[in-house]
Structure formats: structure tokens, C-alpha cells
Scaffold this active site. Structure first.
Site, PDB file in Angstrom:
ATOM      1  N   GLU A  44       0.571  -1.386   0.090  1.00 30.24           N
ATOM      2  CA  GLU A  44      -0.339   0.003  -0.152  1.00 30.24           C
ATOM      3  C   GLU A  44       1.060   1.455  -0.205  1.00 30.24           C
ATOM      4  O   GLU A  44       1.733   1.333   1.178  1.00 30.24           O
ATOM      5  CB  GLU A  44      -1.010   0.373   1.075  1.00 30.24           C
ATOM      6  N   LEU A  59      -5.675  -2.304   0.589  1.00 28.93           N
ATOM      7  CA  LEU A  59      -5.147  -1.642   2.275  1.00 28.93           C
ATOM      8  C   LEU A  59      -5.683  -3.689   2.864  1.00 28.93           C
ATOM      9  O   LEU A  59      -6.748  -4.006   3.579  1.00 28.93           O
ATOM     10  CB  LEU A  59      -6.020  -1.356   3.101  1.00 28.93           C
ATOM     11  N   GLU A  82      -3.368  -6.925   4.596  1.00 25.10           N
ATOM     12  CA  GLU A  82      -1.848  -7.021   4.656  1.00 25.10           C
ATOM     13  C   GLU A  82      -2.231  -8.864   4.133  1.00 25.10           C
ATOM     14  O   GLU A  82      -1.074  -9.335   3.682  1.00 25.10           O
ATOM     15  CB  GLU A  82      -1.325  -6.919   5.986  1.00 25.10           C
ATOM     16  N   GLN A 104       2.831  -1.478   5.752  1.00 22.52           N
ATOM     17  CA  GLN A 104       3.760  -0.019   6.280  1.00 22.52           C
ATOM     18  C   GLN A 104       3.474   0.018   7.818  1.00 22.52           C
ATOM     19  O   GLN A 104       4.495   0.591   7.819  1.00 22.52           O
ATOM     20  CB  GLN A 104       2.000   0.961   6.085  1.00 22.52           C
ATOM     21  N   TYR A 139       0.754  -3.935  12.049  1.00 22.91           N
ATOM     22  CA  TYR A 139      -0.436  -3.626  11.038  1.00 22.91           C
ATOM     23  C   TYR A 139      -0.310  -6.125  10.340  1.00 22.91           C
ATOM     24  O   TYR A 139      -0.717  -5.804   9.677  1.00 22.91           O
ATOM     25  CB  TYR A 139      -0.656  -3.041   9.739  1.00 22.91           C
ATOM     26  N   HIS A 173       2.009   2.734  15.147  1.00 23.58           N
ATOM     27  CA  HIS A 173       3.165   3.398  14.893  1.00 23.58           C
ATOM     28  C   HIS A 173       4.063   2.873  15.294  1.00 23.58           C
ATOM     29  O   HIS A 173       5.288   3.516  14.631  1.00 23.58           O
ATOM     30  CB  HIS A 173       2.835   5.027  14.027  1.00 23.58           C
TER      31      HIS A 173
END
Length: 779
Positions: free
Chosen positions: A474, A503, A505, A527, A531, A576
């Protein structure tokens, strides 16, 4: 319909066998032959189907008998699903098939089409876990054959569907890019699964990915086949559910066939396969079946099913249905059909008596031989070889999941200040098990690159050199990645080789699984590390197991780029900033590389790609996000820049900074520059420390670790992952197992998710903690 008694008693398998004879033996023979079975169908075809069905049934009976005699092992039967032999008739022997564990009749029929194969022996060798089993080598009972193009699956609960979609996409892509593949470009990928598996999120995602991709005009020639027997172990599936869930999906052609009616199964299967082959689009076939003899092993259906439901399934026995058709059309007499059935049974029984005596796997080395093949010299040669550049063609609508668009040109590195020269800041020694040392230094005239730029340059070099490399995920195409790591690659090499995905995985990794089978070396991007976790089984249950359960006959070469770890200031929170790698480190055979500096980023990536190509390795390339654009070790010194082309680094080789004799600080990723700054402060107090960058989390560089641990007698592991399940646990264990007699300590991040903002500093490893732990260890 016959009124024969249903299966009952202590031996339902024997009762099912006897019921077949009773059903067919009481039929009245027909003296007028009727060869008109329908368009494209012949008596020979019907006999082939019956042969495969009866053989599959007798293999089920033999597997149960071997289990009762303690000569065989857990085996899931195909009884009631024998109508799937029609799918083998409809497909070519070169069409790749990824099979449900009840697709036994398909396997028998497909294997019979390939000279030299004996499906009876092959299946029974798997049942008894014989070392000479031609597909798994005694590791599992699976339906698989390299020469029959059956890719082995192990008790799949829809986990093979993303791979099947990826393979359908990749066969076409290989043809467009002229990449050698073992499958013809007009192949159809066949993927079978059960009605319970159809409800799994993995199945829903794979079907959606196929439709989503085909919606953009990209060929996805796959036939999904749901072998619907109406029950998942003990949980019923509503009779109309599969049709309601998949029968009205836009972009998905839907077919329905009665797997207990041989004419209907053959006719609809042929129609469905032909449609996919001609249209190059996905289709869904519901093959209505029954389940006889329970789920598996000693499962007693009477504990959760009504007798009337079990009896209704017996009436629809597909083996009986095909045999009855042979008699009713005058193609054979009842006693001839029964004799044919019994002759197959005798052959199966005789083979079972032979194969159970075959030797089993008896050593760790034999079991693990195909798990992680390693030919370091061949990998090194592939890393260092030269090839003329080749640019991939672009195509505006040729991507998986999302059409590519314009991409901004690659941003060149800014001019940077000259690096200051200390061993910690830009000198390093690369050491390995043979203790040879190579010194690398960044010349003052070369400002070097960041980690992100080194990855970008290396991907560009690999794409230019090797036409089998694909880069996707992505945002990797038009945007060039969230952090710009893939910027400019799609514009230079085209959307057939660098492309965006949807999107999901599981679909990203499934595309890689299929592409690896089709002859590519795929480099998918996840990403963020957080994830990955919802798709981890695509690595554990699919990618890493394929070589193991196919005895190396199939492999999944791939390098999964994952942006991860923590220390992004003011951004994200736990999705993140994820420092959990335990689930990856637990996968046997998986290679995990973590670069911390630009030259290592380039070298490790090249090694991973070559290991995938040469040895079929599954590699995870974990990129520390917080180091992507880091230039300085100390403020303003530019000392964390390095050339984008480091020397070849063998898997399992660490890197050492400095040669201090008082303390070895072991770290990786973000912990390396932190440890180097701590080492500088310790040096100001007269303590000479060296910093060992592991670089590889699996396999750990144990020989290097021990060499440097013994050189100082004190080891501090600075681990940015969590206290429980972190990397430091395996490092300390390796030292203990090797009998290291020195002092060992570790300092880690807290067992916590990473919060947003300044709160993150309270749970993450920091330099203060490293320095304090070093002082305590030295004291």
C-alpha cells in the site's frame, strides 16, 4: 432412492463399505447401453471419475484401519466429497491446484493423468508418515505433487486463499514480463475449501482482493471452489448461506453444482473452468457435497448430529451415485461395478500393508533439512554478480488493488557537513565466525546517505539488475511510501514491477506467496509492524511451512519489508510505534534482518534478496522508522550517514563498533546509536566499551556474540523490545547455553504498548537506562 440401512455400529467405515455393495448389488442390470451422458461427456470419463472416487474412498478406509492398528496417524478423510473428481476432469494437469483436505478424489484423478505417479502409494505414505513420502517426506499427510502441479496445503482453514489469488495474478504478470514460470500463461488456478472456511476473514479478504483486482482490468484467473457439506466439525452451515454470501457479488461469476450427481458436477465444473480460462476473471463454484464418517479420526457424529441428518447424507453418497449411473446407463452390470470397486480395495489394502513398514524420520537433522536451506557462498555470488540494467515497462492500469498514477522524482540527498572521525561515529569492524575482520570507513569527501535513501537506492539497483524483482504494497507506488522510501521507483520501472495494493495485509502477503511460486522474488511492504499481526499466519502457516511440508519441492522466496519499532517523536501511538517482534522470532526458518545504518541497510537488503532467490528463504527486513532520515550520531556531526553500498554481509554476521576491553554492549536497530553515545560517555570516564550490532535477529549471530562477550567478560544487552518476549531473552539464553562465564545484564523497554507523546519516554529503552545498567554491571 434405496432404503438400505444407514451406517451404524462400532465400525462405521466398514458399514459404509458394505452399504455400497448392498446398494449396487441389488440394482437391476440394464441391457440397452446409453452413451448419451451430455455434451462433452463419455463413458470413459464416467469410468475415470468412478475409479478416482472409489480409490479415494478405499484410501479413507485404509487410513482408518492403519490408525486403529497404530500403524498410521491422524488423517482427515474425503468420504462424501468424491464429486470433486469432476474438477480434475475439467482442468488441465498443468493447472496449479491448492486443495482442501477433503479433495482426495481430485488428487487421485489428477495424479493418474501424470505418467509415473501412483496416488495410492503416495497418499498412504503420507498416512504412515514414511520418510519416502514423495511430497512431505514424512512430515505431514497432505495432497501435493510437484509433477501434478498440486501445491501442498496443511489442514487449511482458508489460509491458502490469499496465496492462490497471488498465484493467479503472478502467472499473468510473469507472462507479461517474460519471467520463466512452470505454468502456462493461460492456466487457471484452482482453490478448494470448505463451507466453514468460507466464513473466515482470510477467505473473505482473498475473494475481495480477487474481485478488486479484476475490477481494474487486471487478469486474475482463479476458480474458488467451496466444497459445501453443510457442517464445520459440529457447527451447521445454513443451507442457503454460501449462495447468499457469494452468489450475488458483483464481479464474481457464480456457479452451483451437485457434487453427488456426477453429470451435474462434470457439466458445471467444465463450464466454470472454461469461463475462467477464457475471461481471465475470478469465479466461485459451490460444489454441494456431504460429509460421511464424521470430521476426522475418531469423531462420533452421533454426539452432535441427528440420526435423520446422517441418514440423509448417506442416501446422497457420491460413490454410490456414480456407480448407479454406470449401471442405469447400461455401461456395466452391477456385479461388474462391485468387482471393480473391490479390486481397487484389494490394491489399496495390499499397498497399506507394504507402506506402513517404510522407515520414518528419526533424527532432528532429517526433520529440519528443508526448513532453512543455506548456501552462503552461492548467496554471496548472487549478491556480487553483475548484470546489464533492464528497465521494466510501465502500464497505467497494471497494479494489484489500485491503479498507479504519476510519481514525483526521487529527492536527492542534500549536501551535508563532514563527519567527525572516531571509531564509534563512522568506523566499524565486520566480524564473523571465522573472525576475519574488514574495516569500513566513510571518507570525509563522501557525505553518505540515510537509511531511507540507502534502501531506495538498493531497491532501484535490484530492480534494474534483476527482472524477477517486484516491489509492492500500500502506497509504495505513486506516493513512494509513507516515508518516501520507494519514491521514484514506479516512475522509473513501471507499474508492472512497482505497484500499489489494496489495504489488506493478508492480500499483500498472499500476492508475495503466489509471486514467489510463479518465478519472482517479491519484495512486499507492510506499512507498519503493528499491521502485520493480523496477517502473521501468512508468514507462519503458509510461507515458512511450504518448503518444510513439500520437502523443498516448493518454496516461497520473498523479502517482506516492514517499517517498525518505536521512537517516532510526536507521532502515531502504538500502531505506528510497535516494538513487538516475538511472533516473528518464533517462526522456524524465518530470516529477520534489522539494519541501523545506511551501509548495512543496503548490504542486508541485498543479502536477503539473494537468499530468497538462491535458497528460497522467507526474509523479514525490519526497518527502524526513527532511523530512516537520521543523519547525526551527535548533534550536527553527520556521522550516521554512510555509503548506500556496503560490503556483502552474510546472514548471521554481526557488526562491532570499537574494540574496548571492559564491556560489550549488544544491541540492534535504534539501540545501536543510543549505545554508541553511551559508550562515548563511558569512555570519558575511562571505561572502554565496544558495541555489537546484532543486525540479524534470526538466526542470531551467536559466534560473533560469544567472541566479543569473551573478549570483555561483561555483556550488557540494550534491547528496545519488551522485557517479556524481547530479543534480549534469546541473547542471554545463547550466552548461557554456550557456557559463557562472565557477567550478563540486560536493559529493555517496559511490557507496555507505546503511548502517544512524551508518555512514550516512560516505557521505552533510553540512554539513561543503558548508562545506568552499564555502571551497575561494571561495579
Amino acid at each position: 432412492m434405496s432404503g438400505a440401512a444407514p451406517v451404524s455400529g462400532a465400525d462405521p467405515a466398514r458399514a459404509l463399505d458394505e452399504r455400497f455393495r448392498a446398494e449396487i448389488g441389488t440394482l437391476a442390470p440394464r441391457h440397452i447401453r446409453d452413451d448419451n451422458l451430455g455434451p462433452g461427456l463419455s463413458p470413459d470419463t464416467l469410468w475415470e471419475v468412478f475409479d478416482a472416487q472409489a480409490t479415494s474412498r478405499h484410501l479413507d478406509l485404509a487410513a482408518r484401519a492403519l490408525g486403529v492398528a497404530k500403524r498410521g496417524y491422524y488423517s482427515i478423510g474425503s468420504s462424501g466429497h468424491e464429486g470433486n473428481a469432476a474438477l480434475s476432469v475439467a482442468t488441465r494437469a498443468t493447472d496449479p491446484a491448492l486443495l482442501h483436505y477433503r479433495s482426495g478424489a481430485f488428487f487421485v484423478h489428477r495424479a493418474r493423468r501424470v505418467p509415473g505417479l501412483d496416488p495410492i502409494r503416495d497418499v498412504l505414505l503420507g498416512v504412515v508418515a514414511a520418510a519416502v513420502d514423495p511430497i512431505s517426506g514424512g512430515r505431514h499427510k497432505v495432497f501435493g505433487s510437484k509433477s501434478a502441479h498440486v501445491i501442498p496445503q496443511t489442514s487449511t482453514i482458508a489460509s491458502h486463499l490469499p496465496r492462490a489469488v497471488g498465484l493467479a495474478f503472478a502467472i499473468e504478470r510473469a507472462g507479461r514480463l517474460r519471467i520463466p514460470s512452470e505454468w502456462p500463461r493461460d492456466s487457471v488456478v484452482l482453490c478448494t475449501f470448505g463451507d466453514a472456511s468460507a466464513n473466515h476473514s482470510t477467505a473473505a479478504g482473498a475473494v475481495n482482493a480477487a474481485i478488486h483486482t479484476a475490477h481494474q482490468g487486471i487478469p486474475v484467473p482463479i476458480l474458488f471452489v467451496c466444497e459445501d457439506n453443510g457442517i464445520g466439525i459440529s457447527v451447521p452451515t445454513p443451507p442457503d448461506w454460501i449462495e447468499n454470501a457469494y452468489g450475488t457479488r458483483p464481479g464474481l461469476a457464480y456457479f452451483d453444482a451437485d457434487g453427488c450427481d456426477p453429470i451435474d458436477a462434470l457439466t458445471v465444473s467444465e463450464h466454470a473452468v472454461r469461463w475462467v480460462r477464457e475471461q481471465r476473471k475470478p469465479a466461485f463454484l459451490r460444489l454441494r457435497t456431504v460429509r460421511l464418517l464424521g470430521h476426522a479420526g475418531s469423531d462420533m457424529e452421533a454426539a452432535y448430529r441427528r440420526p435423520a441428518d446422517i441418514a440423509a447424507d448417506l442416501v446422497r453418497d457420491p460413490v454410490v451415485a456414480t456407480a448407479r449411473l454406470l449401471v442405469e446407463r447400461g455401461l456395466s452390470k452391477p456385479d461388474e461395478v462391485v468387482a471393480f470397486y473391490d479390486e481397487i480395495g484389494h490394491r489399496v489394502t495390499a499397498m497399506a500393508e507394504l507402506v506402513w513398514r517404510e522407515p520414518k524420520l528419526t533424527s532432528t537433522a532429517a526433520v529440519t533439512a528443508p526448513l532453512a536451506p543455506a548456501r552462503p557462498e552461492a548467496v554471496r555470488a548472487d549478491v556480487l554478480r553483475d548484470a546489464p540494467p533492464s528497465e521494466g515497462p510501465g502500464h497505467a492500469s497494471d497494479a494489484v488493488g489500485a491503479p498507479p498514477g504519476p510519481t514525483a522524482p526521487h529527492e536527492q540527498a542534500d549536501s551535508r557537513s563532514e563527519a567527525r572521525g572516531t571509531a564509534f561515529r563512522y568506523g566499524a569492524r565486520l566480524t564473523g565466525p571465522d573472525r576475519r575482520t574488514t574495516r569500513t570507513t566513510t571518507p570525509a569527501s563522501d557525505p553518505g546517505t540515510t537509511v531511507a535513501q540507502a534502501i531506495n537506492h538498493t531497491l532501484a539497483d535490484l530492480l534494474a539488475r534483476d527482472p524477477d524483482v517486484l516491489v509492492f504494497g500500500e502506497d509504495v507506488g505513486r506516493k513512494g511510501g509513507v516515508y518516501g522510501v520507494t519514491k521514484g521507483l514506479q516512475k522509473r520501472f513501471g507499474a508492472r514491477r512497482v505497484f500499489d495494493t489494496l489495504l489488506d495485509e493478508q492480500s499483500v502477503l498472499g500476492t508475495a506467496l503466489g509471486a514467489g511460486l510463479a518465478g519472482f522474488v517479491p519484495i512486499p511492504e507492510i506499512q507498519y509492524l503493528a499491521y502485520l499481526h493480523n496477517a502473521a499466519d501468512q508468514l507462519r502457516g503458509e510461507a515458512a511451512t511450504l518448503q518444510f511440508f513439500s520437502h523443498g519441492r516448493y518454496r516461497n522466496p520473498m523479502v517482506v519489508r516492514i517499517a517498525g519499532l518505536a521512537y517516532q517523536k510526536g507521532f502515531g501511538g502504538h500502531f505506528h510505534n510497535d516494538n513487538s517482534v516475538a511472533a516473528l522470532r518464533d517462526i522456524p526458518g524465518l530470516v529477520i534482518a534489522v539494519p541501523s545504518r545506511a551501509d548495512d541497510a543496503a548490504a542486508l537488503l541485498r543479502t536477503c534478496v539473494s537468499a530468497a532467490r538462491v535458497d528460497g528463504r522467507v526474509c523479514v527486513y525490519l526497518e527502524p522508522i526513527a532511523l530512516y532520515h537520521t543523519k547525526d550520531l551527535h548533534p550536527g556531526d553527520g556521522a550516521w550517514l554512510a555509503p548506500a553500498a556496503g560490503p556483502h554481509v552474510e546472514i548471521g554476521r554481526a557488526r562491532v563498533y570499537g574494540d574496548g576491553g571492559d564491556l560489550t554492549i549488544v544491541s540492534f536497530g535504534n539501540g545501536v546509536p543510543m549505545s554508541l553515545r553511551v559508550a562515548d560517555r563511558l569512555a570519558a570516564r575511562g571505561v572502554r566499551a565496544r558495541v555489537l550490532d546484532l543486525r540479524w535477529l534470526n538466526p542470531l549471530p551467536v559466534a560473533d556474540l560469544l567472541a566479543h562477550a569473551r573478549a570483555t567478560g561483561r555483556v550488557l544487552v540494550a534491547d528496545e523490545t519488551r522485557h517479556s518476549g524481547g530479543v534480549s531473552e534469546s541473547v542471554c539464553t545463547a550466552l548461557i547455553d554456550a557456557g559463557f562465564a562472565g557477567r550478563v545484564a540486560r536493559v529493555t523497554s517496559t511490557d507496555s504498548f507505546v503511548p502517544l507523546g512524551p508518555a512514550a519516554d516512560t516505557v521505552l529503552l533510553d540512554e539513561t537506562g543503558i548508562e545506568k545498567a552499564a555502571a551497575e554491571l561494571l561495579a
